[in-house]
Motif scaffolding. Structure first.
Motif, PDB file in Angstrom:
ATOM      1  N   ILE A 162      -2.121   9.728 -19.835  1.00 10.53           N
ATOM      2  CA  ILE A 162      -3.258  10.650 -19.866  1.00 10.53           C
ATOM      3  C   ILE A 162      -3.732  10.906 -18.440  1.00 10.53           C
ATOM      4  O   ILE A 162      -3.844   9.972 -17.633  1.00 10.53           O
ATOM      5  CB  ILE A 162      -4.398  10.069 -20.728  1.00 10.53           C
ATOM      6  N   VAL A 163      -4.015  12.153 -18.128  1.00 13.57           N
ATOM      7  CA  VAL A 163      -4.513  12.535 -16.799  1.00 13.57           C
ATOM      8  C   VAL A 163      -5.818  11.782 -16.534  1.00 13.57           C
ATOM      9  O   VAL A 163      -6.660  11.635 -17.426  1.00 13.57           O
ATOM     10  CB  VAL A 163      -4.734  14.060 -16.746  1.00 13.57           C
ATOM     11  N   ALA A 186      -8.535  12.516 -14.931  1.00 15.68           N
ATOM     12  CA  ALA A 186      -9.769  13.276 -15.183  1.00 15.68           C
ATOM     13  C   ALA A 186     -10.097  13.298 -16.672  1.00 15.68           C
ATOM     14  O   ALA A 186     -11.266  13.203 -17.058  1.00 15.68           O
ATOM     15  CB  ALA A 186      -9.639  14.697 -14.650  1.00 15.68           C
ATOM     16  N   ASP A 187      -9.073  13.398 -17.511  1.00 15.78           N
ATOM     17  CA  ASP A 187      -9.292  13.379 -18.960  1.00 15.78           C
ATOM     18  C   ASP A 187      -9.780  12.009 -19.412  1.00 15.78           C
ATOM     19  O   ASP A 187     -10.626  11.907 -20.303  1.00 15.78           O
ATOM     20  CB  ASP A 187      -8.018  13.754 -19.713  1.00 15.78           C
ATOM     21  N   GLU A 219     -13.434  11.880 -18.849  1.00 18.59           N
ATOM     22  CA  GLU A 219     -14.177  12.600 -19.886  1.00 18.59           C
ATOM     23  C   GLU A 219     -14.240  11.783 -21.168  1.00 18.59           C
ATOM     24  O   GLU A 219     -15.272  11.740 -21.844  1.00 18.59           O
ATOM     25  CB  GLU A 219     -13.530  13.955 -20.148  1.00 18.59           C
ATOM     26  N   HIS A 220     -13.137  11.114 -21.505  1.00 17.29           N
ATOM     27  CA  HIS A 220     -13.107  10.282 -22.710  1.00 17.29           C
ATOM     28  C   HIS A 220     -14.084   9.114 -22.582  1.00 17.29           C
ATOM     29  O   HIS A 220     -14.794   8.771 -23.541  1.00 17.29           O
ATOM     30  CB  HIS A 220     -11.704   9.752 -22.969  1.00 17.29           C
ATOM     31  N   SER A 258     -17.665  10.365 -22.971  1.00 16.21           N
ATOM     32  CA  SER A 258     -17.935  10.613 -24.390  1.00 16.21           C
ATOM     33  C   SER A 258     -18.133   9.301 -25.151  1.00 16.21           C
ATOM     34  O   SER A 258     -19.056   9.181 -25.968  1.00 16.21           O
ATOM     35  CB  SER A 258     -16.777  11.406 -24.992  1.00 16.21           C
TER      36      SER A 258
END
Length: 94
Positions: free
Chosen positions: A70-71, A73-74, A77-78, A81
């Motif tokens: 997974i990148v 940056a993602d 975000e995860h 969240s």
């Protein structure tokens, strides 16, 4: 979250500093893969926990298979969240 599981628990010791722990089992991959995932988790925690972490709580990131794909940056975000969801759950009266 697809790359990790986040566990959060209030310590109840009066200290407002957020605690952090990491665990990546052998099911995720070999030592190189596990260490890379832990390095990524440490960097995420350095960047996000001071502002988004829950004060007075211990946070544990548990690595999942495929988390290194997974990148970064993602992943951030995860984590953001997941921290918001955990804060909502801890704010609810028991």
């Amino acid at each position: 979250m697809p790359g990790f599981v986040l566990l959060v628990r209030h310590r109840g010791d009066g200290d407002d500093a957020p605690g952090i722990g990491y665990t990546v089992s052998k099911k995720v991959g070999n030592a190189v893969t596990r260490n890379r995932m832990k390095r990524r988790f440490r960097e995420l925690a350095r960047a996000m926990l001071p502002e988004s972490g829950i004060a007075g709580a211990d946070h544990v990131l548990i690595g999942r298979p495929g988390g290194n794909d997974i990148v970064f940056a993602d992943l951030g975000e995860h984590l953001d969240s997941a921290l918001k969801r955990a804060a909502k759950k801890l704010a609810k009266p028991a």
